[in-house]
Write a protein that holds these residues in place. Sequence first.
Motif, PDB file in Angstrom:
ATOM      1  N   ALA A  83       0.821  -1.215   0.000  1.00 12.39           N
ATOM      2  CA  ALA A  83       0.000   0.000   0.000  1.00 12.39           C
ATOM      3  C   ALA A  83       0.852   1.262   0.000  1.00 12.39           C
ATOM      4  CB  ALA A  83      -0.922   0.009   1.228  1.00 12.39           C
ATOM      5  N   ARG A  84       2.003   1.209   0.708  1.00 16.09           N
ATOM      6  CA  ARG A  84       2.897   2.368   0.800  1.00 16.09           C
ATOM      7  C   ARG A  84       4.328   1.871   0.606  1.00 16.09           C
ATOM      8  NH1 ARG A  84      -1.102   3.543   4.814  1.00 16.09           N
ATOM      9  NH2 ARG A  84      -2.034   5.614   4.532  1.00 16.09           N
ATOM     10  N   VAL A  99      12.555   2.022  -1.758  1.00 11.96           N
ATOM     11  CA  VAL A  99      11.294   1.659  -2.393  1.00 11.96           C
ATOM     12  C   VAL A  99      11.246   0.139  -2.441  1.00 11.96           C
ATOM     13  CG1 VAL A  99       9.874   1.813  -4.464  1.00 11.96           C
ATOM     14  CG2 VAL A  99      11.253   3.774  -3.754  1.00 11.96           C
ATOM     15  N   ALA A 100      10.197  -0.430  -1.854  1.00 14.57           N
ATOM     16  CA  ALA A 100      10.060  -1.881  -1.758  1.00 14.57           C
ATOM     17  C   ALA A 100       9.310  -2.400  -2.983  1.00 14.57           C
ATOM     18  CB  ALA A 100       9.304  -2.251  -0.485  1.00 14.57           C
ATOM     19  N   VAL A 101       9.993  -3.241  -3.777  1.00 18.13           N
ATOM     20  CA  VAL A 101       9.423  -3.740  -5.030  1.00 18.13           C
ATOM     21  C   VAL A 101       9.485  -5.265  -5.039  1.00 18.13           C
ATOM     22  CG1 VAL A 101       9.543  -3.696  -7.553  1.00 18.13           C
ATOM     23  CG2 VAL A 101      10.184  -1.654  -6.238  1.00 18.13           C
ATOM     24  N   PRO A 102       8.344  -5.951  -4.897  1.00 20.78           N
ATOM     25  CA  PRO A 102       8.353  -7.410  -5.005  1.00 20.78           C
ATOM     26  C   PRO A 102       8.753  -7.857  -6.408  1.00 20.78           C
ATOM     27  CG  PRO A 102       6.334  -6.627  -3.940  1.00 20.78           C
ATOM     28  CD  PRO A 102       7.012  -5.429  -4.524  1.00 20.78           C
ATOM     29  N   ALA A 103       9.606  -8.865  -6.474  1.00 12.66           N
ATOM     30  CA  ALA A 103      10.001  -9.425  -7.768  1.00 12.66           C
ATOM     31  C   ALA A 103       8.873 -10.304  -8.296  1.00 12.66           C
ATOM     32  CB  ALA A 103      11.289 -10.228  -7.627  1.00 12.66           C
ATOM     33  N   GLU A 104       8.812 -10.436  -9.623  1.00 18.07           N
ATOM     34  CA  GLU A 104       7.739 -11.197 -10.260  1.00 18.07           C
ATOM     35  C   GLU A 104       8.298 -12.229 -11.224  1.00 18.07           C
ATOM     36  OE1 GLU A 104       4.197  -8.501 -11.329  1.00 18.07           O
ATOM     37  OE2 GLU A 104       5.915  -7.147 -11.331  1.00 18.07           O
ATOM     38  N   GLY A 105       7.491 -13.258 -11.458  1.00 16.16           N
ATOM     39  CA  GLY A 105       7.784 -14.219 -12.509  1.00 16.16           C
ATOM     40  C   GLY A 105       9.126 -14.897 -12.345  1.00 16.16           C
ATOM     41  N   SER A 106       9.829 -15.043 -13.479  1.00 14.21           N
ATOM     42  CA  SER A 106      11.107 -15.754 -13.470  1.00 14.21           C
ATOM     43  C   SER A 106      12.153 -15.015 -12.646  1.00 14.21           C
ATOM     44  CB  SER A 106      11.608 -15.952 -14.901  1.00 14.21           C
ATOM     45  OG  SER A 106      11.795 -14.701 -15.538  1.00 14.21           O
ATOM     46  N   ARG A 107      12.036 -13.673 -12.559  1.00 14.11           N
ATOM     47  CA  ARG A 107      12.991 -12.926 -11.734  1.00 14.11           C
ATOM     48  C   ARG A 107      12.822 -13.300 -10.265  1.00 14.11           C
ATOM     49  NH1 ARG A 107      13.185  -6.901  -9.679  1.00 14.11           N
ATOM     50  NH2 ARG A 107      15.430  -6.535  -9.579  1.00 14.11           N
ATOM     51  N   ARG A 108      11.575 -13.417  -9.835  1.00 11.50           N
ATOM     52  CA  ARG A 108      11.325 -13.821  -8.446  1.00 11.50           C
ATOM     53  C   ARG A 108      11.917 -15.201  -8.194  1.00 11.50           C
ATOM     54  NH1 ARG A 108       9.605 -18.357  -5.884  1.00 11.50           N
ATOM     55  NH2 ARG A 108       9.191 -17.811  -3.722  1.00 11.50           N
ATOM     56  N   GLN A 166      11.407   8.661  -9.634  1.00  9.32           N
ATOM     57  CA  GLN A 166      10.301   7.698  -9.617  1.00  9.32           C
ATOM     58  C   GLN A 166       9.455   7.808 -10.885  1.00  9.32           C
ATOM     59  OE1 GLN A 166      10.217   5.244  -7.310  1.00  9.32           O
ATOM     60  NE2 GLN A 166      12.131   6.261  -6.759  1.00  9.32           N
ATOM     61  N   LEU A 167       9.235   9.016 -11.366  1.00  5.92           N
ATOM     62  CA  LEU A 167       8.500   9.181 -12.631  1.00  5.92           C
ATOM     63  C   LEU A 167       9.262   8.548 -13.786  1.00  5.92           C
ATOM     64  CD1 LEU A 167       6.959  12.788 -12.613  1.00  5.92           C
ATOM     65  CD2 LEU A 167       5.743  10.599 -12.619  1.00  5.92           C
ATOM     66  N   ARG A 168      10.585   8.700 -13.782  1.00  9.28           N
ATOM     67  CA  ARG A 168      11.385   8.071 -14.843  1.00  9.28           C
ATOM     68  C   ARG A 168      11.245   6.543 -14.797  1.00  9.28           C
ATOM     69  NH1 ARG A 168      15.139  12.154 -13.584  1.00  9.28           N
ATOM     70  NH2 ARG A 168      16.327  10.744 -12.216  1.00  9.28           N
ATOM     71  N   GLN A 197       4.494  -0.203  -7.887  1.00 10.15           N
ATOM     72  CA  GLN A 197       5.203   0.233  -6.689  1.00 10.15           C
ATOM     73  C   GLN A 197       5.891   1.576  -6.901  1.00 10.15           C
ATOM     74  OE1 GLN A 197       3.513  -1.804  -4.635  1.00 10.15           O
ATOM     75  NE2 GLN A 197       5.336  -2.000  -3.347  1.00 10.15           N
ATOM     76  N   HIS A 198       6.493   1.790  -8.084  1.00 12.91           N
ATOM     77  CA  HIS A 198       7.137   3.075  -8.327  1.00 12.91           C
ATOM     78  C   HIS A 198       6.111   4.198  -8.467  1.00 12.91           C
ATOM     79  CE1 HIS A 198      10.908   0.795  -9.662  1.00 12.91           C
ATOM     80  NE2 HIS A 198      11.216   1.463  -8.563  1.00 12.91           N
ATOM     81  N   CYS A 199       4.961   3.877  -9.062  1.00 14.11           N
ATOM     82  CA  CYS A 199       3.899   4.885  -9.153  1.00 14.11           C
ATOM     83  C   CYS A 199       3.412   5.261  -7.757  1.00 14.11           C
ATOM     84  CB  CYS A 199       2.748   4.345 -10.001  1.00 14.11           C
ATOM     85  SG  CYS A 199       1.334   5.464 -10.104  1.00 14.11           S
TER      86      CYS A 199
END
Length: 299
Positions: A83-84, A99-108, A166-168, A197-199
Amino acid sequence: MPMSSLSSSSFNQSVIDEFRANGGKVGGPFEGGDLLLLTTVGARSGREHTVPLGYVRAEGLLLIVASAAGAAEDPQWYRNLLARPVVGVELGTEVFDAVAVPAEGSRRDRLFAAVVRAAPGYGDYQRHTERLLPVVVLEQPGDTTPREVASLADKLLEVHDWLRGQLRHVRAETEAHFADHGTGAEAPPPLGLQIRQHCLAFCQGLTIHHTGEDQGVFPALAHSHPHLRDTLDRLAEEHRTVARLKDGLVALLAELGSAEPERFRAELARLSAELEAHLDHEERELLPALADIPFPPVR
């Protein structure tokens, strides 16, 4: 054995106190382990919450795992960062925001394999639950040159640099998302959570920044620089317009999965340009006055 979120709040607090008193070192069952403190903001309560967590470094990244010791549900700290995403990290004597970004898919999957090689107990936790254990990357600011902050003008530029960064991220990851989906590949790398997450980090940071200006910086500046009162009133009004733009950005990104790429790109470019124009305008109006105000404040 990996150190996941610790169940007892009183035990948690004793570990936190020991960590802070000894420069990140703790004894007992966690002596010699890789431990950090993570501070999130409650998704519903809005209150800060700190937990000790084990961490692993892999591929040059700082990683934590939402294992909850193999419980059926994600830990509360993980729900909070969804959420934050802007979180506080204490690592040894170092304190920083990430900034906390969960990894997805094959990267995770790749990162989780690296975690298990470093701390095999996480593999045991995964075998004990049907839940796919989230692997979270704690991203530190790295795409801007650190500023020497000696005045409130420097601090304003530091915050604005972070917001622009973050916008970039959002724009670059959106382009990667559409590029992957346009190649016809069977399984393009998923970027939905990364973009989200970046948004949200941008929106969270902008809200905190504007609240601080409206409630603290602008009233103090109006008192010390009466000739800026009209400018400050206009900027405060502009903040309400920017809040609507921010909400528009969140709504736009919610449509990412089904959006027509060219229309989406055009709308994202428009919203980004208006948000960056506000940052540029604020700098033009305020930097000369803020340059004479020391930061941190001199008591």
